[in-house]
Motif scaffolding. Structure first.
Motif, mmCIF file in Angstrom:
data_model
loop_
_atom_site.group_PDB
_atom_site.id
_atom_site.type_symbol
_atom_site.label_atom_id
_atom_site.label_comp_id
_atom_site.label_asym_id
_atom_site.label_seq_id
_atom_site.Cartn_x
_atom_site.Cartn_y
_atom_site.Cartn_z
ATOM 1 N N GLY A 140 -1.078 -6.085 -0.183
ATOM 2 C CA GLY A 140 -0.733 -4.705 -0.498
ATOM 3 C C GLY A 140 -1.925 -3.780 -0.347
ATOM 4 N N VAL A 141 -1.644 -2.488 -0.333
ATOM 5 C CA VAL A 141 -2.698 -1.485 -0.152
ATOM 6 C C VAL A 141 -2.691 -0.519 -1.336
ATOM 7 C CG1 VAL A 141 -2.718 -1.609 2.376
ATOM 8 C CG2 VAL A 141 -1.138 -0.028 1.237
ATOM 9 N N ASP A 142 -3.843 0.170 -1.492
ATOM 10 C CA ASP A 142 -3.996 1.158 -2.566
ATOM 11 C C ASP A 142 -3.807 2.544 -1.962
ATOM 12 O OD1 ASP A 142 -4.825 -0.852 -4.498
ATOM 13 O OD2 ASP A 142 -6.652 -1.001 -3.287
ATOM 14 N N VAL A 143 -2.891 3.306 -2.527
ATOM 15 C CA VAL A 143 -2.614 4.636 -1.978
ATOM 16 C C VAL A 143 -2.758 5.704 -3.058
ATOM 17 C CG1 VAL A 143 -0.957 3.593 -0.364
ATOM 18 C CG2 VAL A 143 -0.109 4.719 -2.429
ATOM 19 N N CYS A 144 -2.833 6.947 -2.613
ATOM 20 C CA CYS A 144 -2.860 8.059 -3.572
ATOM 21 C C CYS A 144 -1.810 9.081 -3.156
ATOM 22 C CB CYS A 144 -4.234 8.719 -3.587
ATOM 23 S SG CYS A 144 -4.696 9.464 -2.017
ATOM 24 N N THR A 257 6.772 1.580 5.519
ATOM 25 C CA THR A 257 7.245 1.032 6.789
ATOM 26 C C THR A 257 6.832 1.936 7.929
ATOM 27 O OG1 THR A 257 9.355 2.228 6.769
ATOM 28 C CG2 THR A 257 9.331 0.073 5.687
ATOM 29 N N GLY A 258 6.577 1.348 9.073
ATOM 30 C CA GLY A 258 6.242 2.124 10.268
ATOM 31 C C GLY A 258 5.920 1.167 11.400
ATOM 32 N N THR A 259 5.950 1.686 12.594
ATOM 33 C CA THR A 259 5.640 0.841 13.748
ATOM 34 C C THR A 259 4.248 0.246 13.602
ATOM 35 O OG1 THR A 259 7.087 2.117 15.151
ATOM 36 C CG2 THR A 259 5.341 0.872 16.255
ATOM 37 N N ALA A 260 3.283 1.092 13.230
ATOM 38 C CA ALA A 260 1.917 0.601 13.085
ATOM 39 C C ALA A 260 1.785 -0.225 11.807
ATOM 40 C CB ALA A 260 0.939 1.766 13.077
ATOM 41 N N ALA A 261 2.317 0.280 10.690
ATOM 42 C CA ALA A 261 2.145 -0.373 9.382
ATOM 43 C C ALA A 261 3.115 -1.537 9.171
ATOM 44 C CB ALA A 261 2.334 0.646 8.270
ATOM 45 N N GLU A 262 4.127 -1.633 10.006
ATOM 46 C CA GLU A 262 5.196 -2.647 9.877
ATOM 47 C C GLU A 262 5.803 -2.547 8.473
ATOM 48 O OE1 GLU A 262 2.328 -5.519 11.454
ATOM 49 O OE2 GLU A 262 3.744 -5.906 13.097
ATOM 50 N N VAL A 263 5.764 -3.621 7.669
ATOM 51 C CA VAL A 263 6.246 -3.506 6.281
ATOM 52 C C VAL A 263 5.054 -3.882 5.397
ATOM 53 C CG1 VAL A 263 7.928 -4.299 4.566
ATOM 54 C CG2 VAL A 263 8.589 -4.159 6.985
ATOM 55 N N THR A 264 4.456 -2.881 4.752
ATOM 56 C CA THR A 264 3.222 -3.105 3.990
ATOM 57 C C THR A 264 3.444 -2.794 2.509
ATOM 58 O OG1 THR A 264 1.837 -2.554 5.896
ATOM 59 C CG2 THR A 264 0.810 -2.388 3.738
ATOM 60 N N PRO A 265 3.200 -3.764 1.624
ATOM 61 C CA PRO A 265 3.359 -3.495 0.195
ATOM 62 C C PRO A 265 2.287 -2.529 -0.312
ATOM 63 C CG PRO A 265 3.008 -5.858 0.652
ATOM 64 C CD PRO A 265 2.752 -5.130 1.922
ATOM 65 N N VAL A 266 2.626 -1.778 -1.338
ATOM 66 C CA VAL A 266 1.668 -0.891 -2.011
ATOM 67 C C VAL A 266 1.382 -1.511 -3.371
ATOM 68 C CG1 VAL A 266 1.400 1.392 -3.067
ATOM 69 C CG2 VAL A 266 2.455 1.179 -0.802
ATOM 70 N N ARG A 267 0.110 -1.757 -3.673
ATOM 71 C CA ARG A 267 -0.174 -2.422 -4.948
ATOM 72 C C ARG A 267 -0.637 -1.445 -6.030
ATOM 73 N NH1 ARG A 267 -5.528 -5.826 -3.008
ATOM 74 N NH2 ARG A 267 -6.796 -3.987 -2.665
ATOM 75 N N SER A 268 -1.052 -0.243 -5.615
ATOM 76 C CA SER A 268 -1.361 0.776 -6.624
ATOM 77 C C SER A 268 -1.148 2.157 -6.030
ATOM 78 C CB SER A 268 -2.794 0.629 -7.143
ATOM 79 O OG SER A 268 -3.713 1.068 -6.161
ATOM 80 N N VAL A 269 -0.775 3.079 -6.916
ATOM 81 C CA VAL A 269 -0.624 4.488 -6.530
ATOM 82 C C VAL A 269 -1.475 5.289 -7.498
ATOM 83 C CG1 VAL A 269 0.962 6.428 -6.236
ATOM 84 C CG2 VAL A 269 1.773 4.097 -5.778
ATOM 85 N N ASP A 270 -2.397 6.074 -6.993
ATOM 86 C CA ASP A 270 -3.315 6.861 -7.843
ATOM 87 C C ASP A 270 -4.041 5.958 -8.850
ATOM 88 O OD1 ASP A 270 -2.492 9.149 -6.513
ATOM 89 O OD2 ASP A 270 -0.959 9.635 -7.994
ATOM 90 N N ARG A 271 -4.375 4.771 -8.403
ATOM 91 C CA ARG A 271 -5.062 3.754 -9.224
ATOM 92 C C ARG A 271 -4.200 3.207 -10.367
ATOM 93 N NH1 ARG A 271 -8.828 3.367 -5.901
ATOM 94 N NH2 ARG A 271 -10.358 4.977 -5.521
ATOM 95 N N ILE A 272 -2.911 3.533 -10.352
ATOM 96 C CA ILE A 272 -1.990 2.948 -11.333
ATOM 97 C C ILE A 272 -1.311 1.760 -10.655
ATOM 98 C CG2 ILE A 272 0.109 3.349 -12.700
ATOM 99 C CD1 ILE A 272 -0.708 6.336 -12.779
ATOM 100 N N VAL A 274 1.143 -0.903 -9.367
ATOM 101 C CA VAL A 274 2.595 -0.939 -9.150
ATOM 102 C C VAL A 274 3.098 -2.332 -9.529
ATOM 103 C CG1 VAL A 274 4.436 -0.818 -7.429
ATOM 104 C CG2 VAL A 274 2.494 0.745 -7.282
ATOM 105 N N GLY A 275 4.062 -2.391 -10.421
ATOM 106 C CA GLY A 275 4.641 -3.676 -10.856
ATOM 107 C C GLY A 275 3.549 -4.634 -11.284
ATOM 108 N N SER A 276 3.520 -5.809 -10.638
ATOM 109 C CA SER A 276 2.549 -6.838 -10.999
ATOM 110 C C SER A 276 1.220 -6.651 -10.264
ATOM 111 C CB SER A 276 3.122 -8.211 -10.634
ATOM 112 O OG SER A 276 3.274 -8.256 -9.222
ATOM 113 N N GLY A 277 1.157 -5.649 -9.390
ATOM 114 C CA GLY A 277 -0.070 -5.438 -8.601
ATOM 115 C C GLY A 277 -0.144 -6.360 -7.398
ATOM 116 N N LYS A 278 0.941 -7.114 -7.196
ATOM 117 C CA LYS A 278 0.996 -8.021 -6.033
ATOM 118 C C LYS A 278 2.251 -7.671 -5.225
ATOM 119 C CE LYS A 278 -1.236 -12.120 -7.879
ATOM 120 N NZ LYS A 278 -1.354 -11.930 -9.328
ATOM 121 N N ARG A 279 2.319 -8.204 -4.024
ATOM 122 C CA ARG A 279 3.533 -8.014 -3.229
ATOM 123 C C ARG A 279 4.750 -8.465 -4.041
ATOM 124 N NH1 ARG A 279 3.559 -11.114 2.395
ATOM 125 N NH2 ARG A 279 3.025 -12.863 1.071
ATOM 126 N N GLY A 280 5.749 -7.616 -4.157
ATOM 127 C CA GLY A 280 6.932 -7.952 -4.960
ATOM 128 C C GLY A 280 7.935 -8.805 -4.193
#
Ligand code: PMP
Length: 322
Positions: A140-144, A257-272, A274-280
């Motif tokens: 997963g990736v960290d996003v804001c 989702t996207g052609t470049a990103a394919e299907v990429t989990p998000v593990r945090s949003v604004d440093r919060i 997401v869920g368990s912090g791992k791919r769900g």
């Protein structure tokens, strides 16, 4: 990610050397953003290389061109065949990213350009790995959430994949990277979640999948559409509805989702986290379904896999100016 140069580019109907695919500095698109383009992935499969939804991408490019009265001087089939030809000519059978672009070229310098002038058109392809980092797909990736909003309705049309739209994406991405995030998510001008700088967004809550509707200033992503269809085929419920920002913090899972990103989990949003912090589990199931299309474990019931080595395309007759 540095670009790995290939050998040739399809440039206004002929294959030229990579270095020779150049345009004039007074090209309209360079000044006013009047280009439309696509990004298409080629995957290696047990039955040979395929372009994923190649024809759908080319059709979207023609729709984008329509919005801007940009005349692409070829039928869509010519560009589909040319995309395959570029892959074959550059021997990119192991997988690649294809970038077709049509744009207002050198000619009239007024803002509108001349809608009667034929668009210039090029297709390049190169090897490209994971867009959001190698570990992103698994961990997963960290996003804001960006301080930049997505383009408002009735300003710059979000559904047209035009060069000028990416000024918005550039600001979102630059801010995210500056603050140490992998990607930025933009809200629309109503304050609801729109999309990532170059990806659509999904979230999972109580087993149900949510994604913003096309009216939320998003690009109608073809990966988004594929994931919706794959999810529904697994019996999962998908709802297209406006998403308030705070749902990103509460959701069990978030993914892009996207052609470049394919299907990429998000593990945090604004440093919060997401869920368990791992791919769900739902994200992982959808990844398996999506990537399964390319190893044959998911059957392609929709005709999304378009063979690059298609016998009917062999006579494309493309002049070579090398
Ligand atoms: N939104 C934006 C702004 C994009 O640039 C992209 C990438 N083309 C997407 C969404 C995802 O679209 P697709 O799945 O068709 O690549």
């Amino acid at each position: 990610m540095p670009l790995k140069a290939s050998r040739t580019i399809w440039h206004d109907g002929e294959l030229v050397r990579w270095e020779q695919a150049t345009v004039h500095v007074l090209s309209h698109a360079l000044h006013y953003g009047s280009s439309v383009f696509e990004g298409i992935r080629v995957y290696k499969t047990p039955d040979g290389p395929v372009g994923f939804r190649l024809t759908d991408h080319i059709e979207r490019m023609y729709n984008s061109a329509r919005v801007y009265q940009l005349k692409i001087p070829y039928p869509p089939e010519t560009l589909v065949a040319a995309c395959k030809e570029v892959i074959r000519d550059n021997d990119l059978m192991e997988g690649a990213y294809i970038r077709p672009i049509a744009f207002r070229g050198y000619g009239e310098m007024g803002v509108a350009g001349n809608p009667e002038d034929p668009a210039r058109c090029s297709i390049a392809a190169w090897e490209w790995g994971s867009y959001l980092g190698e570990g992103g797909i698994e961990h997963g990736v960290d996003v804001c959430v960006s301080s930049w909003q997505r383009v408002a309705p009735n300003t710059v049309p979000a559904l047209a994949k035009a060069g000028g739209n990416y000024l918005s994406s550039i600001l979102v991405t630059l801010e995210a990277r500056r603050l140490g995030f992998t990607e930025g998510i933009a809200l629309n001008t109503e304050g609801f979640v729109s999309e990532g700088a170059g990806e659509n967004l999904f979230l999972v809550q109580d087993g149900k999948i949510h994604t913003p509707p096309v009216a939320a200033s998003i690009l109608a992503g073809l990966t988004r559409d594929a994931v919706i269809k794959l999810a529904r085929s697994l019996g999962l419920e998908v709802v297209e509805q406006h998403i308030p920002r705070e749902l990103l913090y509460i959701a069990d899972e978030v993914f892009l989702t996207g052609t470049a990103a394919e299907v990429t989990p998000v593990r945090s949003v604004d440093r919060i986290t997401v869920g368990s912090g791992k791919r769900g589990p739902v994200t992982e199931r959808l990844q398996n379904e999506f990537f399964g299309l390319f190893d044959g474990s998911t059957s392609d019931r929709w005709g999304w896999l378009e063979p690059i080595l298609d016998a009917s395309d062999e006579q494309t007759d493309c002049p070579v100016a090398l």
